[in-house]
Structures are given as structure tokens and as C-alpha cells.
Design a protein around this motif. Structure first.
Motif, PDB file in Angstrom:
ATOM      1  N   GLY A 141      40.476-121.024   1.793  1.00 43.01           N
ATOM      2  CA  GLY A 141      40.600-120.616   0.405  1.00 43.01           C
ATOM      3  C   GLY A 141      39.473-119.693  -0.010  1.00 43.01           C
ATOM      4  O   GLY A 141      38.304-120.098  -0.019  1.00 43.01           O
ATOM      5  N   GLY A 142      39.815-118.452  -0.362  1.00 42.83           N
ATOM      6  CA  GLY A 142      38.810-117.467  -0.732  1.00 42.83           C
ATOM      7  C   GLY A 142      38.583-117.355  -2.220  1.00 42.83           C
ATOM      8  O   GLY A 142      38.025-116.347  -2.678  1.00 42.83           O
ATOM      9  N   GLY A 143      38.980-118.380  -2.994  1.00 48.22           N
ATOM     10  CA  GLY A 143      38.729-118.376  -4.425  1.00 48.22           C
ATOM     11  C   GLY A 143      37.312-118.809  -4.736  1.00 48.22           C
ATOM     12  O   GLY A 143      36.453-118.897  -3.853  1.00 48.22           O
ATOM     13  N   LEU A 144      37.061-119.115  -6.003  1.00 45.93           N
ATOM     14  CA  LEU A 144      35.698-119.428  -6.423  1.00 45.93           C
ATOM     15  C   LEU A 144      35.160-120.676  -5.741  1.00 45.93           C
ATOM     16  O   LEU A 144      34.006-120.703  -5.297  1.00 45.93           O
ATOM     17  N   THR A 145      35.971-121.729  -5.639  1.00 48.69           N
ATOM     18  CA  THR A 145      35.518-122.961  -5.008  1.00 48.69           C
ATOM     19  C   THR A 145      35.216-122.744  -3.538  1.00 48.69           C
ATOM     20  O   THR A 145      34.211-123.237  -3.014  1.00 48.69           O
ATOM     21  N   GLY A 146      36.068-122.001  -2.856  1.00 44.36           N
ATOM     22  CA  GLY A 146      35.855-121.723  -1.437  1.00 44.36           C
ATOM     23  C   GLY A 146      34.593-120.920  -1.197  1.00 44.36           C
ATOM     24  O   GLY A 146      33.819-121.196  -0.268  1.00 44.36           O
ATOM     25  N   ILE A 147      34.376-119.909  -2.021  1.00 41.54           N
ATOM     26  CA  ILE A 147      33.168-119.083  -1.891  1.00 41.54           C
ATOM     27  C   ILE A 147      31.925-119.935  -2.068  1.00 41.54           C
ATOM     28  O   ILE A 147      30.972-119.870  -1.275  1.00 41.54           O
ATOM     29  N   VAL A 160      32.967-120.536   8.534  1.00 40.03           N
ATOM     30  CA  VAL A 160      34.028-119.531   8.507  1.00 40.03           C
ATOM     31  C   VAL A 160      34.809-119.689   7.207  1.00 40.03           C
ATOM     32  O   VAL A 160      35.227-120.801   6.862  1.00 40.03           O
ATOM     33  N   LEU A 161      35.003-118.603   6.480  1.00 46.05           N
ATOM     34  CA  LEU A 161      35.762-118.633   5.219  1.00 46.05           C
ATOM     35  C   LEU A 161      37.093-117.927   5.436  1.00 46.05           C
ATOM     36  O   LEU A 161      37.150-116.711   5.641  1.00 46.05           O
ATOM     37  N   LEU A 162      38.188-118.706   5.412  1.00 46.79           N
ATOM     38  CA  LEU A 162      39.533-118.181   5.612  1.00 46.79           C
ATOM     39  C   LEU A 162      40.150-117.923   4.240  1.00 46.79           C
ATOM     40  O   LEU A 162      40.524-118.858   3.531  1.00 46.79           O
ATOM     41  N   CYS A 163      40.247-116.653   3.863  1.00 47.21           N
ATOM     42  CA  CYS A 163      40.540-116.302   2.466  1.00 47.21           C
ATOM     43  C   CYS A 163      42.016-116.336   2.086  1.00 47.21           C
ATOM     44  O   CYS A 163      42.340-116.393   0.900  1.00 47.21           O
ATOM     45  N   GLY A 164      42.909-116.253   3.046  1.00 45.72           N
ATOM     46  CA  GLY A 164      44.328-116.305   2.708  1.00 45.72           C
ATOM     47  C   GLY A 164      44.886-115.019   2.121  1.00 45.72           C
ATOM     48  O   GLY A 164      45.944-115.026   1.492  1.00 45.72           O
ATOM     49  N   GLY A 223      37.946-113.615  -3.186  1.00 47.09           N
ATOM     50  CA  GLY A 223      37.775-113.583  -4.633  1.00 47.09           C
ATOM     51  C   GLY A 223      38.862-112.815  -5.350  1.00 47.09           C
ATOM     52  O   GLY A 223      38.597-111.786  -5.968  1.00 47.09           O
ATOM     53  N   PRO A 224      40.114-113.297  -5.345  1.00 48.96           N
ATOM     54  CA  PRO A 224      41.213-112.547  -5.958  1.00 48.96           C
ATOM     55  C   PRO A 224      41.054-112.307  -7.452  1.00 48.96           C
ATOM     56  O   PRO A 224      41.670-111.396  -8.004  1.00 48.96           O
ATOM     57  N   THR A 225      40.229-113.081  -8.139  1.00 52.77           N
ATOM     58  CA  THR A 225      40.023-112.878  -9.582  1.00 52.77           C
ATOM     59  C   THR A 225      38.867-111.929  -9.876  1.00 52.77           C
ATOM     60  O   THR A 225      38.579-111.655 -11.044  1.00 52.77           O
ATOM     61  N   LEU A 226      38.219-111.404  -8.839  1.00 54.81           N
ATOM     62  CA  LEU A 226      37.076-110.514  -9.013  1.00 54.81           C
ATOM     63  C   LEU A 226      37.504-109.052  -9.003  1.00 54.81           C
ATOM     64  O   LEU A 226      38.530-108.695  -8.403  1.00 54.81           O
ATOM     65  N   GLY A 227      36.711-108.206  -9.637  1.00 52.65           N
ATOM     66  CA  GLY A 227      36.902-106.767  -9.512  1.00 52.65           C
ATOM     67  C   GLY A 227      36.360-106.286  -8.174  1.00 52.65           C
ATOM     68  O   GLY A 227      35.654-107.019  -7.472  1.00 52.65           O
ATOM     69  N   GLU A 228      36.666-105.050  -7.819  1.00 53.27           N
ATOM     70  CA  GLU A 228      36.295-104.539  -6.502  1.00 53.27           C
ATOM     71  C   GLU A 228      34.782-104.542  -6.286  1.00 53.27           C
ATOM     72  O   GLU A 228      34.290-104.909  -5.216  1.00 53.27           O
ATOM     73  N   ARG A 229      34.019-104.126  -7.295  1.00 50.02           N
ATOM     74  CA  ARG A 229      32.566-104.059  -7.125  1.00 50.02           C
ATOM     75  C   ARG A 229      31.961-105.453  -7.003  1.00 50.02           C
ATOM     76  O   ARG A 229      31.071-105.689  -6.173  1.00 50.02           O
TER      77      ARG A 229
END
Length: 406
Positions: A152-158, A174-178, A182-188
């Protein structure tokens, strides 16, 4: 138990998390209301710190009674069924309590999908205190050079991946983002977060889709096998089934459906707040940033109903997303009011300082509300609001004639 006379109102709050504790404290604005909180444990769980507890870099609990106002009665028990017609709640202990108004704030749970073979059997969720305690015990026995996979690459996973990598440099994380980090983050902000994770030697795999979990490996959809001594699952949350079990209407996830004043569509004496509420069927981000304004409005609705006033609609305005990346770094993604990201962010040590301040402030706000009911304010609380019976998003706006922060 308090001796209730005919001129007193009984308010029961189910749940003692961010929403439940704040709502209970806020109800004390009316001294004729007797407030009871029902919570499965005597501890308040500071969920935004569970990853710290797991990594043994911090604690995530506080004495719940110490955060509640002096006149609030705490029952440590689990609600098993609400009976709206009788206005009672059945508890796991066999006891039954009565209410005049009920605030439904049972929160959310860590959830592992049954659709992924082996995930429920071999992975460790982290969304609840007992889950985090189980994972911490397992990690204590994890030997050096082990591989920890965080799904999970969301906030909790990060946050979990970063905390473990910083506190356990002897293991590989290892972080497996799926799909995307950070899908809720902007690119920067996403790029900054990646750099900070890499600084901690976290192996970030963006497109990794988990197909199967085994005791010593994670199998990806593309056929890749990732060795894993321990697999941590952060890719989803659920809610307790209490509302559905009680015959109340819910959304597909199980959150209680309400109008914009947070009143249940099925019963005018049941009001919802926090992760377990779905106002106008909306899916708000599960967070204390959403839960606490909802709690303040839920308490305000009960206060309005008791006083014979027309409840006003909720107001919700997000300001940003705070992510800790270990103890030294972080990312603050500034957001629009609707929780979509702006192009602005803060990174590094400054962001870590801000995140720590916010986490501490949350507890302070709940405790302060217990001492000074009505003191909590939130973004958008004094601005215009929609009518309580108007679906969210309607252009039928009216000025708020009084402060929506009761």
C-alpha cells in the motif's frame, strides 16, 4: 449510574476515538445533558501514531477518561446492536443502556481483502491498536537482514515503511505501492516523498500489484516474487458492521447514511460522526482532519435538537495532508478545500516539525474541549453552509446566521 430526572437528556456516544471523544466533550455545553461514552477499551488510540508504536519509536495511547470532561461517564464495553425503536444499545457484556440521542462514532478498522489469496492469513494490518500490538511483537522477533514488505503506497504505507526503515536499518524494507506512490499527493510532493524514502533505503516499487501473499513471499500480478519475512497490509480500511447489523441504512462500505446535519436517514435521534459517517452518501477521507469537524457538527446537531432549534448543515474544508517520513523528515501537501492537492508542499525537516506539532495538537484540542466545551474551531466553521436538508454540492446556499461551531 447517574439518577436521571425527567428534565434531563441522555446522550450516548458510541466510540471514544477522535470523533467520539470530541463530540462527547462538546455536548457538555448543555449542562442538562448526561453524556455516556461506550468504547471497547479504556485507552484513547492516537491512530496517527500507530506506525511509531509498531517501530518502537513512540507511543499511540492515552488514558481516555483523562481526555473526557469530568461529568462524562465512560463504559468500557462493545456495542453489539442499536435498537432505534426502544432507544437502547445492547452491549457485549449483556448490559443494555438507554438514550434520548445517540452519536454514532465507531470509527474505522484495518482491513485485509479476502479477494487476495493469503492476505488475511499471512499479512499484518496496522489500522487498530490490537493489530499494531500483534505486528510489533512479530517485528521484535524479526532477525537482522530480514525483508519487510509493506503493501500500500498511501499515507499509512509510506509512514510505516519509513518508520521501520529508520528504526531498523538492519532490515530491508520494500514498499509495494499498487500503482503509484502517494496517490493523494501532487507530483512535486510525491517526488520529494520518494527522495526521502530512498534516503532511508526504502525500496519503492510503484507499479507492484499484489496477487497473492504467502508466509515468506508476496507474489505480484506480473509474476514477480518478492521475498518477505513479514508482510504488512496498509492498502485498505473498513468500518464496523454495527449500523448495518442494527437495520440502519449504510453506504456500500458500511458507513451510516445521514443528511447534511449528520442525522441518520432512518432515525432523527441518531447522529453520526467520523470515519463511520457518510453524509449525503459522500466518502470523506478517513482522517482526524475530517473526523473532528464532523464530531463538532454532530454534537452541535444534538445540542440544536435538544434546544428545539433547526440543525444546520456540516461544513468541511481540508487544508492539507501531513506525512511523517521517519522522525527526521516529512511531507506536507497543501490542499484545496475539497481535499485535492495544490502545487505547493513543504518537505524535509520543517515538514517533520509541523507534522509532530499537528499530532500533538490533536490531543490537546480534545482535552481542551473537555475543559472548555465549544472551544474547538475548524476551517470553514464560520462560513456559509448549505441547508441541512439540501444534498451536498447544491448551489442553494444561505448565510449561517450563527457560528456553526456551537
Amino acid at each position: 449510574m447517574t439518577d436521571h430526572s425527567m428534565d434531563r437528556t441522555r446522550a450516548v456516544v458510541l466510540g471514544g476515538g477522535y470523533a467520539g471523544a470530541l463530540a462527547a466533550n462538546r455536548l457538555q455545553q448543555n449542562p442538562s445533558i448526561d453524556v455516556t461514552v461506550v468504547n471497547p477499551r479504556a485507552e484513547f488510540v492516537h491512530r496517527v501514531r500507530l506506525h511509531e508504536m509498531v517501530a518502537r519509536s513512540g507511543e499511540a495511547t492515552a488514558n481516555l477518561a483523562g481526555l473526557l470532561g469530568d461529568g462524562i461517564h465512560l463504559i468500557v464495553d462493545t456495542a453489539e446492536k442499536v435498537n432505534p425503536a426502544e432507544r437502547t444499545v445492547e452491549l457485549a457484556s449483556g448490559a443494555e443502556i438507554s438514550y434520548d440521542y445517540l452519536i454514532y462514532a465507531v470509527g474505522s478498522t484495518g482491513k485485509v481483502p479476502l479477494s487476495v489469496p493469503g492476505a488475511a492469513q499471512f499479512s499484518y494490518p496496522i489500522g487498530e491498536l490490537e493489530q499494531a500490538e500483534r505486528l510489533r511483537s512479530t517485528l521484535d522477533e524479526t532477525p537482522p537482514k530480514a525483508r519487510i514488505c509493506v503493501v500500500g503506497g498511501g499515507l499509512t504505507g509510506i509512514e510505516a515503511a519509513a518508520e521501520l526503515a529508520e528504526q531498523r536499518p538492519d532490515v530491508t524494507v520494500v514498499l509495494l505501492c499498487g500503482g503509484v506512490l502517494g496517490p493523494t499527493l501532487g507530483e512535486r510532493a510525491r517526488a520529494s516523498t520518494r527522495r526521502q524514502l530512498e534516503r532511508l533505503n526504502v525500496d519503492v516499487q510503484d507499479t507492484a500489484i499484489v496477487a497473492k501473499v504467502e508466509s515468506d513471499k508476496v507474489c505480484l500480478a506480473d509474476g514477480t516474487v518478492v521475498p518477505a519475512t513479514v508482510t504488512i497490509w496498509t492498502a485498505g480500511f473498513g468500518v464496523p458492521t454495527l449500523a448495518a447489523d442494527s437495520g440502519l441504512r449504510t453506504d456500500p462500505m458500511g458507513r451510516l447514511l445521514t443528511d447534511e446535519a449528520l442525522i441518520s436517514l432512518d432515525d432523527p435521534r441518531i447522529v453520526a460522526a467520523g470515519d463511520s459517517a457518510a453524509p449525503s452518501g459522500q466518502s470523506l477521507r478517513m482522517s482526524c482532519q475530517a473526523a473532528m469537524p464532523l464530531a463538532a457538527r454532530a454534537a452541535g446537531t444534538v445540542l440544536d435538537l435538544v434546544a428545539g432549534r433547526e440543525p444546520v448543515a456540516r461544513t468541511q474544508a481540508f487544508v492539507g495532508t501531513n506525512i511523517s517520513i521517519g522522525r527526521r523528515y516529512g511531507t506536507i501537501q497543501l490542499s484545496k478545500k475539497n481535499d485535492t492537492p495544490r502545487g505547493l508542499y513543504i518537505g524535509g525537516k520543517v515538514a517533520a516539525t509541523i507534522k509532530e506539532f499537528v499530532c500533538t495538537k490533536v490531543i490537546d484540542q480534545i482535552e481542551k474541549e473537555g475543559r472548555r466545551p465549544g472551544s474547538y474551531r475548524w476551517p470553514g466553521a464560520k462560513k456559509q453552509t448549505v441547508r441541512a436538508n439540501t444534498p451536498s454540492g447544491s448551489s442553494d446556499l444561505i448565510p449561517t446566521l450563527r457560528n456553526d461551531g456551537n
